[in-house]
Design a protein around this motif. Structure first.
Motif, PDB file in Angstrom:
ATOM      1  N   UNK A  86       0.845  -1.202   0.000  1.00 32.01           N
ATOM      2  CA  UNK A  86       0.000   0.000   0.000  1.00 32.01           C
ATOM      3  C   UNK A  86       0.883   1.255   0.000  1.00 32.01           C
ATOM      4  N   UNK A  87       1.964   1.190   0.781  1.00 33.69           N
ATOM      5  CA  UNK A  87       2.903   2.323   0.835  1.00 33.69           C
ATOM      6  C   UNK A  87       3.482   2.584  -0.557  1.00 33.69           C
ATOM      7  N   UNK A  88       3.880   1.492  -1.222  1.00 29.23           N
ATOM      8  CA  UNK A  88       4.461   1.599  -2.566  1.00 29.23           C
ATOM      9  C   UNK A  88       3.418   2.111  -3.554  1.00 29.23           C
ATOM     10  N   UNK A  89       2.196   1.617  -3.400  1.00 33.30           N
ATOM     11  CA  UNK A  89       1.110   1.972  -4.308  1.00 33.30           C
ATOM     12  C   UNK A  89       0.851   3.480  -4.267  1.00 33.30           C
ATOM     13  N   UNK A  90       0.884   4.022  -3.062  1.00 38.85           N
ATOM     14  CA  UNK A  90       0.588   5.453  -2.907  1.00 38.85           C
ATOM     15  C   UNK A  90       1.608   6.329  -3.630  1.00 38.85           C
ATOM     16  N   UNK A  91       2.831   5.794  -3.793  1.00 32.16           N
ATOM     17  CA  UNK A  91       3.903   6.592  -4.436  1.00 32.16           C
ATOM     18  C   UNK A  91       3.806   6.571  -5.962  1.00 32.16           C
ATOM     19  N   UNK A  92       3.093   5.596  -6.515  1.00 32.27           N
ATOM     20  CA  UNK A  92       3.122   5.413  -7.975  1.00 32.27           C
ATOM     21  C   UNK A  92       2.185   6.380  -8.684  1.00 32.27           C
ATOM     22  N   UNK A  93       2.717   6.943  -9.769  1.00 28.69           N
ATOM     23  CA  UNK A  93       1.878   7.831 -10.575  1.00 28.69           C
ATOM     24  C   UNK A  93       1.567   7.148 -11.909  1.00 28.69           C
ATOM     25  N   UNK A  94       2.508   6.298 -12.364  1.00 35.49           N
ATOM     26  CA  UNK A  94       2.342   5.696 -13.697  1.00 35.49           C
ATOM     27  C   UNK A  94       1.412   4.481 -13.646  1.00 35.49           C
ATOM     28  N   UNK A  95       0.611   4.386 -14.729  1.00 36.77           N
ATOM     29  CA  UNK A  95      -0.330   3.266 -14.867  1.00 36.77           C
ATOM     30  C   UNK A  95       0.348   1.913 -14.723  1.00 36.77           C
ATOM     31  N   UNK A  96       1.416   1.700 -15.538  1.00 34.10           N
ATOM     32  CA  UNK A  96       1.980   0.346 -15.601  1.00 34.10           C
ATOM     33  C   UNK A  96       2.613  -0.077 -14.277  1.00 34.10           C
ATOM     34  N   UNK A  97       3.116   0.901 -13.516  1.00 37.04           N
ATOM     35  CA  UNK A  97       3.699   0.568 -12.201  1.00 37.04           C
ATOM     36  C   UNK A  97       2.564   0.141 -11.244  1.00 37.04           C
ATOM     37  N   UNK A  98       1.466   0.888 -11.306  1.00 34.87           N
ATOM     38  CA  UNK A  98       0.332   0.534 -10.426  1.00 34.87           C
ATOM     39  C   UNK A  98      -0.223  -0.835 -10.820  1.00 34.87           C
TER      40      UNK A  98
END
Length: 565
Positions: free
Chosen positions: A229-241
């Motif tokens: 969840x911590x990592x998810x909150x940092x992602x802006x790009x579609x493919x990373x999410x």
């Protein structure tokens, strides 16, 4: 390429002489040739029997070891070179080199083993037999907390090697799980979340391992939910999410992890994504909206996580999900209806939702789709209503709702949409079976629902037949007077005769049909029909039925019929 042939000849001589300087020059030439044309150079290396020489050059003492391992890593990028590398006996010396203290040797050895294992059964088996996986996991553990660039590069290579080693191979994945790789990878993710390459490797590894049932318990004992969840909150790009979603979906099938994800704040992230993407026309956004709302519904399948989000119906999450139902986005409407069906797995929740007007929202949703025929959304809305009607109190409220009953009766005639028609019939029957209420039966009689229940008794699905017969028996027991005319015109008695005479009818159908016959004796006109149709013959045959309950009910029914006549 001519000087490549010279180099290969020279290499054969120097490999046996072990003159380090000359050997180093030959290896540099090979690396250059591989950089220019990997495939052709690899073919020549194999053709000249050079791979066999490499086995002797992979010694911890030699200064050329890292270069030899690098060359093996390069040639193993070609599929046709992987089995020859195994046959040349390179795996055992490479695995021995994993015990080296030299970082460059470790890096090139990890690359070489990783590339040989890629999509190669032979490569994986050889590494397995040589015990390579355990040594790599030990390295991951000891390097885990070191964050300098060289160590992170090595960690990334080792993670990649384990992935290639175990990808799509259940028994090797299970081996890694037993070696305790999961807590180590979770720790890695937490410490190195700033390093994109290493983070990505961890995510792909999690994605592979999470498919295995045995991994879920191990994951549940780590703080994976919090880290993701911590990592998810940092992602802006579609493919990373999307990469994180691919790990979340299989993990969220586990109830303990569902609760951890809810507590770690995943739901808030999902609601935010829904808000950002709901009005977008972009394909990427639509896909992300679907993934986020599907995951939301999955989290509600756990009893604890569902109750936590319902918060007595006051929860902001529950309120947001409610607002999806009247939205104009089909995906959100679907997710909203499925979420309500999940919230309705608890009696108290059902009563609260019915009291707060959910039925009207679901009916409006159904009305909107009867014309355009979005069957998936209709199904979900009807399932939600059926779940809401499980507690008696809620079933009574729904069943006395004349507008709902009227709609259900209409949809029972939706011949073009068999699924909607079936669900509507089942809901009518459920309202009677769960409420056992005279008022509900009166409302359904007035709404013209009786004929549909009689038709439902002849359905090809035993479960639907049964539900219809039980509902009809309750009608006969509680409100025979007001339903009498409709039961006659729907030809109920003739239907029951057919069900009892038909050898293919399931035992429970025969049993419930006889119970219903006895209940109909309170009506003069219906009883006359029973007498006219010579039921005694059919019933007395059933006294010797192999099913005990059927045989007993046949004796009872026969007595009733004889006494009455």
């Amino acid at each position: 390429m001519d000087n490549l042939s010279d180099t290969l000849k020279k290499l054969k001589i120097t490999a046996t002489d072990r003159t380090e300087d000359c050997l180093e020059g030959c290896l540099d030439c090979l690396l250059q040739a591989l950089a220019q044309n990997n495939t052709e150079t690899s073919e020549k290396i194999q053709g000249n029997g050079i791979l066999q020489l490499f086995a002797n050059l992979l010694t911890p003492q030699s200064s050329c070891t890292a270069k030899v391992a690098n060359i093996i890593a390069e040639v193993a990028k070609n599929e046709f070179m992987r089995v020859p590398c195994v046959d040349a006996g390179l795996i055992s010396p490479l695995v021995q080199l994993l015990n080296s203290k030299d970082q460059e040797v470790l890096l090139q050895t990890g690359r070489a083993l990783g590339n040989i294992c890629y999509d190669s059964h032979e490569g994986r088996s050889a590494v397995d037999q040589a015990g390579g996986a355990q040594i790599v996991i030990d390295h991951l553990r000891s390097l885990c907390s070191i964050t300098d660039p060289a160590s992170e590069k090595l960690l990334t290579v080792f993670c990649g090697m384990l992935m290639n080693y175990s990808n799509e191979n259940d028994s090797l994945q299970a081996q890694l799980i037993n070696m305790g790789v999961i807590p180590t990878l979770v720790k890695l993710l937490g410490i190195h979340c700033h390093n994109a390459a290493l983070t990505e490797m961890c995510l792909v590894a999690f994605g592979n391992l999470a498919e295995l049932e045995s991994s879920k318990e191990q994951f549940a004992s780590t703080n994976i939910a919090e880290e993701l969840v911590k990592l998810f909150k940092k992602q802006i790009e579609h493919d990373k999410r999307e990469m994180i979603f691919e790990v979340l979906a299989p993990l969220a099938e586990n109830d303990a992890i569902k609760l951890q994800l809810v507590e770690a704040g995943l739901v808030e992230c999902l609601l935010e994504i829904v808000q950002q993407t709901v009005d977008s026309d972009k394909e990427d956004d639509a896909a992300e909206l679907k993934t986020a709302s599907d995951l939301m519904v999955l989290l509600l399948l756990g009893d604890e996580s569902m109750q936590k989000l319902f918060e007595g119906g006051k929860g902001s999450v529950f309120q947001r999900v409610l607002s999806w139902i009247p939205s104009n986005n089909h995906q959100l409407q679907l997710a909203g209806a499925l979420a309500i069906a999940n919230f309705a797995r608890n009696d108290g929740n059902c009563i609260h939702m019915v009291d707060s007007g959910i039925v009207e929202k679901l009916m409006d949703l159904l009305d909107r789709h009867v014309e355009d025929g979005n069957v998936t959304v209709q199904h979900a809305a009807l399932s939600a209503l059926r779940n809401l009607a499980i507690p008696a109190e809620a079933a009574e409220q729904l069943g006395k709702n004349a507008k709902l009953v009227e709609r259900l009766v209409e949809w029972c005639e939706a011949k073009d949409h068999a699924g909607v028609m079936g669900e509507s019939n089942r809901l009518l029957s459920a309202l009677i079976r769960h409420s056992k209420s005279k008022d509900v039966i009166k409302t359904i009689v007035q709404g013209g629902g009786i004929k549909h229940l009689v038709t439902m008794a002849t359905s090809e699905h035993v479960i639907m037949q049964n539900e219809a017969l039980v509902a009809l028996a309750l009608i006969a027991a509680l409100e025979l007077g007001s339903a009498e005319k409709d039961l006659e015109s729907a030809k109920l008695v003739q239907t029951l005769h057919r069900l009892l005479a038909d050898e293919r009818s399931a035992p429970e159908i025969k049993y419930n049909s006889m119970v219903l016959i006895c209940a109909l004796m309170g009506s003069e006109s219906l009883y006359k029909e029973v007498q006219d149709l010579a039921f005694l013959d059919v019933v007395s045959k059933l006294r010797s039925h192999e099913n005990k309950s059927v045989a007993q009910q046949a004796s009872l029914t026969e007595q009733r019929l004889t006494v009455e006549s």
